[in-house]
Design a protein around this motif. Structure first.
Motif, mmCIF file in Angstrom:
data_model
loop_
_atom_site.group_PDB
_atom_site.id
_atom_site.type_symbol
_atom_site.label_atom_id
_atom_site.label_comp_id
_atom_site.label_asym_id
_atom_site.label_seq_id
_atom_site.Cartn_x
_atom_site.Cartn_y
_atom_site.Cartn_z
ATOM 1 N N ARG A 145 -12.168 0.579 15.760
ATOM 2 C CA ARG A 145 -12.960 -0.350 16.583
ATOM 3 C C ARG A 145 -12.378 -1.760 16.509
ATOM 4 O O ARG A 145 -12.317 -2.475 17.525
ATOM 5 C CB ARG A 145 -14.418 -0.357 16.109
ATOM 6 N N THR A 146 -11.910 -2.178 15.342
ATOM 7 C CA THR A 146 -11.306 -3.504 15.206
ATOM 8 C C THR A 146 -10.081 -3.633 16.095
ATOM 9 O O THR A 146 -9.908 -4.634 16.810
ATOM 10 C CB THR A 146 -10.918 -3.778 13.744
ATOM 11 N N ALA A 188 -12.845 -5.615 8.383
ATOM 12 C CA ALA A 188 -12.445 -4.226 8.146
ATOM 13 C C ALA A 188 -11.407 -3.794 9.172
ATOM 14 O O ALA A 188 -11.541 -4.064 10.365
ATOM 15 C CB ALA A 188 -13.662 -3.314 8.220
ATOM 16 N N CYS A 189 -10.365 -3.132 8.699
ATOM 17 C CA CYS A 189 -9.356 -2.565 9.585
ATOM 18 C C CYS A 189 -9.844 -1.186 10.015
ATOM 19 O O CYS A 189 -9.861 -0.243 9.219
ATOM 20 C CB CYS A 189 -8.005 -2.465 8.884
ATOM 21 N N THR A 190 -10.275 -1.072 11.250
ATOM 22 C CA THR A 190 -10.805 0.178 11.782
ATOM 23 C C THR A 190 -10.288 0.384 13.202
ATOM 24 O O THR A 190 -9.706 -0.519 13.809
ATOM 25 C CB THR A 190 -12.346 0.171 11.810
ATOM 26 N N LEU A 204 -16.054 11.251 11.487
ATOM 27 C CA LEU A 204 -15.484 10.551 12.637
ATOM 28 C C LEU A 204 -16.137 11.014 13.930
ATOM 29 O O LEU A 204 -16.587 12.148 14.038
ATOM 30 C CB LEU A 204 -13.978 10.799 12.714
ATOM 31 N N CYS A 250 -5.437 2.747 10.941
ATOM 32 C CA CYS A 250 -6.025 1.949 9.853
ATOM 33 C C CYS A 250 -6.416 2.732 8.601
ATOM 34 O O CYS A 250 -6.854 2.126 7.621
ATOM 35 C CB CYS A 250 -7.239 1.138 10.325
ATOM 36 N N TRP A 251 -6.260 4.055 8.582
ATOM 37 C CA TRP A 251 -6.481 4.775 7.329
ATOM 38 C C TRP A 251 -5.151 4.787 6.571
ATOM 39 O O TRP A 251 -4.401 5.758 6.579
ATOM 40 C CB TRP A 251 -6.974 6.196 7.602
ATOM 41 N N THR A 300 -6.262 3.183 21.223
ATOM 42 C CA THR A 300 -6.134 4.316 20.309
ATOM 43 C C THR A 300 -5.136 5.338 20.839
ATOM 44 O O THR A 300 -4.284 5.836 20.100
ATOM 45 C CB THR A 300 -7.508 4.992 20.100
ATOM 46 N N PRO A 347 -10.711 2.126 2.256
ATOM 47 C CA PRO A 347 -10.604 1.293 3.460
ATOM 48 C C PRO A 347 -9.826 0.012 3.168
ATOM 49 O O PRO A 347 -9.819 -0.481 2.042
ATOM 50 C CB PRO A 347 -12.063 0.986 3.807
#
Length: 225
Positions: A169-170, A165-167, A61, A102-103, A25, A130
């Motif tokens: 965490r992913t 999901a694209c996050t 968040l 990812c947003w 990140t 998302p």
């Protein structure tokens, strides 16, 4: 073109070899900041981290992630007439950071006008819909890489969640899994260009196996007597 010294104002301090939690990140946001600065005309003289109560729309968040997103944003420029431009740049930079994590439909709007050149902006964030990770996974490797792209792709896919999901965490999980394939100087995982119709986005895995070579210092030429 902004001077190289301006880049340091926005850099989120990190070690390229960091293997700590959420290291991906930090690296993604550092890259986003550098890309942003290549196209902006604002030359800031002051940056700061915005308080959580100055930004709406990020309450869901984790606090640590909000802290990183709101850190070192441009608040004041050279000359008072450019202050508003820099505050708008703060909104655009936050928008770019969110999209880099990812947003993909994030929108950040500046609320009201600054009451003084040194006033801090108030921002409203809309994260948008998302996205899911596409079946396509892009890999960039060093020229003489010892790990194959197919192995990287297979490992990256195995780290995807069931809902794809694209996050944040992913991206972190993919980085952690790929990092186990070898001893790398750097592994960076970020989203690629989104497909807005299908609400999908490819994942890009960048691997540097070796640190960039530092140029050798030239020895001084002795004076001839």
């Amino acid at each position: 073109m902004l001077r190289r010294t301006s880049l340091a104002l926005f850099s989120l301090t990190l070690s390229a070899c960091s293997t700590t939690q959420q290291g991906n990140t930090r690296q993604v946001m550092e890259r986003v900041d550098k890309r942003f600065l290549t196209r902006e005309q604002c030359q800031p003289t002051r940056t700061a981290s915005l308080a959580h109560d100055q930004v709406s729309g990020l309450d869901g968040l984790p606090r640590s992630l909000r802290d990183r997103l709101l850190a070192e944003l441009p608040l004041e420029a050279v000359g008072s007439t450019k202050s508003a431009q820099c505050q708008e740049a703060a909104a655009r930079l936050l928008e770019d950071r969110l999209r880099g994590l990812c947003w993909m439909e994030a929108r950040v709007m500046l609320q009201g006008e600054a009451s003084s050149p040194a006033a801090q902006p108030r921002l409203n964030v809309q994260l948008g819909a998302p996205y899911q990770v596409d079946t396509i996974i892009w890999v960039t490797l060093d020229r003489n890489a010892t790990v194959s792209p197919d192995r990287v792709i297979e490992t990256a896919r195995s780290a995807l969640p069931k809902d794809k999901a694209c996050t944040v965490r992913t991206l972190e999980d993919i980085r952690a899994s790929v990092s186990k394939l070898g001893t790398f100087h750097q592994v960076l995982v970020e989203p690629g260009p989104p497909n807005t119709e299908n609400k999908t986005v490819p994942v890009v895995v960048n691997i540097n196996e070796k640190a960039p070579a530092t140029p050798k210092a030239q020895e001084p030429i002795p004076d001839k007597k």
